[in-house]
Scaffold this active site. Structure first.
Site, PDB file in Angstrom:
ATOM      1  N   PRO A   1       0.784  -1.242   0.000  1.00  0.00           N
ATOM      2  CG  PRO A   1       0.051  -0.922   2.203  1.00  0.00           C
ATOM      3  CD  PRO A   1       0.782  -1.905   1.317  1.00  0.00           C
ATOM      4  CB  CYS A   2       3.252   2.728  -2.362  1.00  0.00           C
ATOM      5  SG  CYS A   2       2.487   2.466  -3.962  1.00  0.00           S
TER       6      CYS A   2
END
Length: 282
Positions: free
Chosen positions: A246-247
């Site tokens: 989850p950047c």
């Protein structure tokens, strides 16, 4: 995941973009609905079905004030608290069921000529995806607004690999994450090409609970390298697996969302949607 929710994303994204650009004058529901060529009644219902909250409530989750409050409350203790969050509902942590295995030098030697990669295209709540897998796990996932360009980007990572356009169980299992039905998820395996530092950063991102945000400096702090914010940013930018790693939960310390490889509007949509899942309207 309902088919209608999937097809509505392009309109949802257009609406989010319009609201963000014009938020200072607080556009009316009728105005936003007209922008996406639907009635106000249908737009309100469509948005609520997709996000779980009204457009007005959703906009609150896209504000700098909201982002700053999350950073202030969570940044220092986020990674300690993550392990105590528990396993119920949408707060279940990515790192409990996503496992990263780094590719060996032999596996990506000579452009990945020893690799056979399956790939396919799928719809998600945030637009079309390309998802690719080796025999060991997911090696690539990206939003694919243009299928040809998306496949070319994949080939750029492994130019000499053998490719087959086929859906396999590794891909299907990974895509279950978009349904929010944790009972269907087996452990998701990722098989990634990256430096030791990149792999460390990507593993750290997995510990950010859904609905939380952290700054680049916060990630550097978590890996005990306070001077590595710029290197952290580069590693995040090189993330080969959209959404699963989850950047999108990394923002600037000012509260601004910043850039995203797959578009700033999509990043805002994901951040707002995740916040809405934790705070649904009745």
């Amino acid at each position: 995941m309902e088919a209608q929710n999937i097809t509505d994303y392009s309109r949802i994204a257009e609406a989010i973009d319009y609201i963000r650009v014009n938020f200072k004058r607080q556009p009316t529901l009728d105005e936003v609905a007209g922008k996406v060529n639907v009635s106000a009644f249908h737009f309100q219902r469509m948005f609520k079905d997709w996000a779980g909250v009204s457009p007005k409530k959703f906009l609150q989750y896209l504000s700098i004030e909201y982002a700053k409050s999350i950073l202030k409350d969570k940044q220092v203790t986020l990674f300690d608290a993550a392990f105590e969050t528990g396993l119920s509902g949408t707060s279940r942590l990515h790192d409990l069921f996503i496992n990263i295995e780094g590719m060996t030098p032999g596996e990506y030697k000579n452009g990945g000529e020893q690799l056979t990669i399956n790939y396919s295209f799928a719809e998600s709540l945030f637009g079309k995806l390309i998802v690719a897998s080796t025999a060991k796990g997911i090696c690539y996932m990206a939003f694919a607004d243009d299928e040809g360009m998306a496949f070319a980007d994949l080939q750029g990572l492994f130019p000499n690999a053998k490719y087959r356009q086929v859906v396999d169980m590794i891909q299907q299992n990974a895509l279950y994450i978009f349904t929010q039905d944790w009972s269907k998820l087996n452990q998701i395996r990722l098989h990634l090409k990256g430096t030791p530092f990149q792999l460390k950063v990507w593993e750290t991102l997995l510990k950010i609970p859904m609905g939380n945000l952290i700054s680049y400096a916060g990630v550097a702090y978590s890996i005990q390298n306070l001077g590595a914010s710029r290197a952290v940013g580069s590693a995040i930018g090189a993330n080969p697996v959209a959404f699963l790693i989850p950047c999108h939960r990394i923002i600037k310390s000012t509260g601004e969302f910043g850039q995203y490889h797959w578009g700033s509007t999509r990043k805002a949509a994901i951040i707002g949607w995740e916040a809405a899942q934790l705070n649904p309207e009745n």
